[in-house]
Design a protein around this motif. Structure first.
Motif, PDB file in Angstrom:
ATOM      1  N   ALA A 146       0.862  -1.174   0.000  1.00 20.42           N
ATOM      2  CA  ALA A 146       0.000   0.000   0.000  1.00 20.42           C
ATOM      3  C   ALA A 146       0.900   1.226   0.000  1.00 20.42           C
ATOM      4  N   ALA A 147       0.744   2.079  -0.994  1.00 24.20           N
ATOM      5  CA  ALA A 147       1.671   3.201  -1.154  1.00 24.20           C
ATOM      6  C   ALA A 147       0.947   4.415  -1.707  1.00 24.20           C
ATOM      7  N   LEU A 148       1.327   5.588  -1.189  1.00 23.99           N
ATOM      8  CA  LEU A 148       0.820   6.857  -1.694  1.00 23.99           C
ATOM      9  C   LEU A 148       1.943   7.844  -1.989  1.00 23.99           C
ATOM     10  N   SER A 149       3.005   7.810  -1.173  1.00 24.86           N
ATOM     11  CA  SER A 149       4.093   8.770  -1.354  1.00 24.86           C
ATOM     12  C   SER A 149       4.966   8.370  -2.539  1.00 24.86           C
ATOM     13  N   PRO A 150       5.620   9.328  -3.197  1.00 22.74           N
ATOM     14  CA  PRO A 150       6.483   8.998  -4.338  1.00 22.74           C
ATOM     15  C   PRO A 150       7.547   7.956  -4.013  1.00 22.74           C
ATOM     16  N   ALA A 151       8.189   8.073  -2.847  1.00 22.39           N
ATOM     17  CA  ALA A 151       9.256   7.134  -2.498  1.00 22.39           C
ATOM     18  C   ALA A 151       8.710   5.728  -2.297  1.00 22.39           C
ATOM     19  N   MET A 152       7.559   5.605  -1.618  1.00 23.21           N
ATOM     20  CA  MET A 152       6.979   4.284  -1.391  1.00 23.21           C
ATOM     21  C   MET A 152       6.430   3.705  -2.690  1.00 23.21           C
ATOM     22  N   LEU A 153       5.928   4.559  -3.564  1.00 22.19           N
ATOM     23  CA  LEU A 153       5.475   4.089  -4.876  1.00 22.19           C
ATOM     24  C   LEU A 153       6.640   3.527  -5.683  1.00 22.19           C
ATOM     25  N   GLN A 154       7.769   4.204  -5.645  1.00 19.30           N
ATOM     26  CA  GLN A 154       8.939   3.706  -6.371  1.00 19.30           C
ATOM     27  C   GLN A 154       9.394   2.369  -5.807  1.00 19.30           C
ATOM     28  N   LEU A 155       9.379   2.246  -4.487  1.00 18.03           N
ATOM     29  CA  LEU A 155       9.735   0.973  -3.867  1.00 18.03           C
ATOM     30  C   LEU A 155       8.766  -0.124  -4.300  1.00 18.03           C
ATOM     31  N   THR A 156       7.486   0.212  -4.378  1.00 16.65           N
ATOM     32  CA  THR A 156       6.476  -0.757  -4.812  1.00 16.65           C
ATOM     33  C   THR A 156       6.789  -1.276  -6.204  1.00 16.65           C
ATOM     34  N   GLY A 157       7.104  -0.354  -7.112  1.00 16.92           N
ATOM     35  CA  GLY A 157       7.458  -0.785  -8.459  1.00 16.92           C
ATOM     36  C   GLY A 157       8.708  -1.635  -8.499  1.00 16.92           C
ATOM     37  N   GLU A 158       9.606  -1.388  -7.582  1.00 15.70           N
ATOM     38  CA  GLU A 158      10.884  -2.103  -7.570  1.00 15.70           C
ATOM     39  C   GLU A 158      10.773  -3.503  -6.992  1.00 15.70           C
ATOM     40  N   VAL A 159       9.985  -3.694  -5.908  1.00 15.55           N
ATOM     41  CA  VAL A 159      10.060  -4.959  -5.177  1.00 15.55           C
ATOM     42  C   VAL A 159       8.749  -5.732  -5.076  1.00 15.55           C
ATOM     43  N   ALA A 160       7.608  -5.121  -5.399  1.00 18.67           N
ATOM     44  CA  ALA A 160       6.325  -5.768  -5.108  1.00 18.67           C
ATOM     45  C   ALA A 160       5.728  -6.455  -6.333  1.00 18.67           C
ATOM     46  N   ASP A 161       4.757  -7.310  -6.052  1.00 21.05           N
ATOM     47  CA  ASP A 161       3.983  -7.955  -7.110  1.00 21.05           C
ATOM     48  C   ASP A 161       2.721  -7.163  -7.434  1.00 21.05           C
ATOM     49  N   GLY A 162       2.307  -6.273  -6.514  1.00 23.82           N
ATOM     50  CA  GLY A 162       1.103  -5.494  -6.743  1.00 23.82           C
ATOM     51  C   GLY A 162       1.107  -4.219  -5.929  1.00 23.82           C
ATOM     52  N   TRP A 163       0.315  -3.267  -6.383  1.00 23.41           N
ATOM     53  CA  TRP A 163       0.171  -1.981  -5.687  1.00 23.41           C
ATOM     54  C   TRP A 163      -1.263  -1.827  -5.215  1.00 23.41           C
ATOM     55  N   LEU A 164      -1.430  -1.604  -3.910  1.00 22.38           N
ATOM     56  CA  LEU A 164      -2.722  -1.289  -3.324  1.00 22.38           C
ATOM     57  C   LEU A 164      -2.809   0.225  -3.178  1.00 22.38           C
ATOM     58  N   GLY A 165      -3.610   0.850  -4.020  1.00 13.41           N
ATOM     59  CA  GLY A 165      -3.691   2.302  -4.018  1.00 13.41           C
ATOM     60  C   GLY A 165      -5.038   2.809  -3.571  1.00 13.41           C
ATOM     61  N   THR A 166      -5.085   4.103  -3.302  1.00 16.20           N
ATOM     62  CA  THR A 166      -6.334   4.778  -2.950  1.00 16.20           C
ATOM     63  C   THR A 166      -6.201   6.229  -3.380  1.00 16.20           C
ATOM     64  N   SER A 167      -7.252   7.010  -3.170  1.00 13.51           N
ATOM     65  CA  SER A 167      -7.250   8.426  -3.562  1.00 13.51           C
ATOM     66  C   SER A 167      -6.842   8.565  -5.020  1.00 13.51           C
ATOM     67  N   PHE A 168      -7.388   7.699  -5.849  1.00  9.56           N
ATOM     68  CA  PHE A 168      -6.953   7.570  -7.243  1.00  9.56           C
ATOM     69  C   PHE A 168      -7.829   8.391  -8.180  1.00  9.56           C
ATOM     70  N   VAL A 169      -7.212   9.293  -8.906  1.00  9.05           N
ATOM     71  CA  VAL A 169      -7.894  10.056  -9.962  1.00  9.05           C
ATOM     72  C   VAL A 169      -7.212   9.681 -11.275  1.00  9.05           C
ATOM     73  N   PRO A 170      -7.848   8.915 -12.129  1.00  8.28           N
ATOM     74  CA  PRO A 170      -7.161   8.427 -13.328  1.00  8.28           C
ATOM     75  C   PRO A 170      -6.608   9.539 -14.204  1.00  8.28           C
ATOM     76  N   GLU A 171      -7.307  10.683 -14.232  1.00  6.32           N
ATOM     77  CA  GLU A 171      -6.829  11.787 -15.067  1.00  6.32           C
ATOM     78  C   GLU A 171      -5.508  12.365 -14.571  1.00  6.32           C
ATOM     79  N   GLY A 172      -5.212  12.225 -13.285  1.00  7.44           N
ATOM     80  CA  GLY A 172      -3.966  12.753 -12.743  1.00  7.44           C
ATOM     81  C   GLY A 172      -2.979  11.697 -12.321  1.00  7.44           C
ATOM     82  N   ALA A 173      -3.298  10.436 -12.642  1.00 10.06           N
ATOM     83  CA  ALA A 173      -2.499   9.324 -12.129  1.00 10.06           C
ATOM     84  C   ALA A 173      -1.121   9.207 -12.760  1.00 10.06           C
ATOM     85  N   ALA A 174      -0.971   9.663 -13.998  1.00  8.60           N
ATOM     86  CA  ALA A 174       0.316   9.495 -14.679  1.00  8.60           C
ATOM     87  C   ALA A 174       1.443  10.161 -13.904  1.00  8.60           C
TER      88      ALA A 174
END
Length: 352
Positions: A166-194
């Motif tokens: 579960a990640a929201l901050s940029p640093a934790m998101l980067q770690l998620t991409g590096e080591v995890a099999d999945g990302w549990l997200g919230t507060s998601f706005v697809p238009e601003g997600a990129a």
């Protein structure tokens, strides 16, 4: 897209009703049920119970809080639940926040990123079945200077255990991409997600030589169906205080990951003002600043055609698993909403 939901076992309704929801959700075709921990019941106990009541559906900890258990204890729990469920367990981990970690558990919240990385590394080492020996900045196993020697568990993982963060901050998101099999997200706005999310996830994926296809993007939102525009207005208004609490009352005076996430998606000024008013005790004033756009942008609330269109936007934005929080005052109402939402997800999957 796969379909999922998240429940909190101590969410205020009778345990028997919560169990009935899980059983019926599986019958409706739900793919995954995540069990939250927060500051109520623990997730693993409920997951073991639900594993005995279900046959097909995947079950995940959404999330176990890093810092409240040793990494080896996390691995033991994961292996136990995976073996008991016949390989249906997903290990979801999260850093939580200082209010829960320090205010409830009395352990330091400092260096959550490093603690998360080392926890994942240790858990994976235990899952491999060898003797556990680890030297990091947060964990030293065996403990130096003691009488312990490297040990292996007396049981083995019979199935693969995917790790979600579960990640929201940029640093934790980067770690998620590096080591995890999945990302549990919230507060998601697809238009601003990129920029707010995917750029950081992709940086982490690139560091580990992987692509987006190697990461399950699991996003959640409340789903509710309004019969008409008037009803939709009432539903939106009713949710503004809940969102104001997330932006103003979650975390501490200096740390609110939800507020930061909304700020990165285009609402920095209003999110800051909502937080300021909430912290000063003006709860109604904070809720009054929440716009309809903020509610609808991060939920799946609307008329049925609106929700169908929104699901397509989520799919096209890169969501692999949609986590549905069905609205409803009764068990029957929640299941009705969930069932229709699952049908819509299937319809959207069939669209070009």
């Amino acid at each position: 897209m796969r379909t999922a939901t998240t429940i909190e076992a101590s969410g205020g309704e009778p345990w028997s009703q919560q169990a009935a929801f899980v059983v019926e959700a599986e019958k409706l075709g739900l793919d995954i049920c995540w069990v939250a921990e927060a500051w109520g019941s623990d997730a693993p106990s409920a997951l073991g119970y639900y594993a005995a009541l279900t046959d097909r559906m995947l079950l995940g900890s959404g999330v176990m809080q890093v810092g409240t258990r040793t990494p080896a204890a996390v691995a033991q729990t994961a292996i136990t639940l995976s073996n008991l469920s016949g390989g249906r367990f997903l290990l979801g981990l999260g850093a939580s926040g200082p209010q829960v970690i320090e205010g409830l558990h009395g352990v330091p919240f400092a260096r959550p990123l490093r603690r998360m990385r080392e926890t994942v590394e240790i858990v994976r080492q235990v899952l491999e079945g060898g003797k556990l020996s680890y030297s990091g900045s947060e964990f030293q196993i065996p403990l130096p200077g003691g009488g312990g020697v490297p040990m292996r568990l007396s049981m083995r993982a019979e199935h693969e255990v995917p790790v979600y963060l579960a990640a929201l901050s940029p640093a934790m998101l980067q770690l998620t991409g590096e080591v995890a099999d999945g990302w549990l997200g919230t507060s998601f706005v697809p238009e601003g997600a990129a920029g707010a999310y995917f750029a950081h996830l992709d940086n982490g994926l690139a560091r580990s030589g992987r692509t987006r296809a190697d990461l399950d993007i699991c996003q959640g939102a409340e789903v509710a169906f309004a019969p008409d525009e008037d009803a939709l207005g009432e539903m939106t208004a009713a949710r503004k205080k809940e969102l104001a609490f997330s932006l103003g009352g979650m975390g501490t005076a200096s740390t609110n990951f939800y507020n930061n996430a909304y700020s990165r998606q285009g609402w920095a000024e209003v999110a800051a003002e909502i937080r300021a008013r909430w912290q000063c005790g003006d709860r109604d004033g904070a809720a009054g600043l929440v716009t309809d756009e903020m509610v609808l942008g991060t939920t799946l609330i609307g008329t049925e055609p609106m929700v169908r269109r929104r699901l397509k936007v989520w799919r096209d934005a890169g969501v692999d698993t949609v986590r549905l929080y069905p609205a409803g005052q009764t068990l029957e109402a929640r299941l009705t909403t969930l069932g229709r939402a699952i049908e819509l997800v299937r319809e959207v999957d069939g669209m070009s």
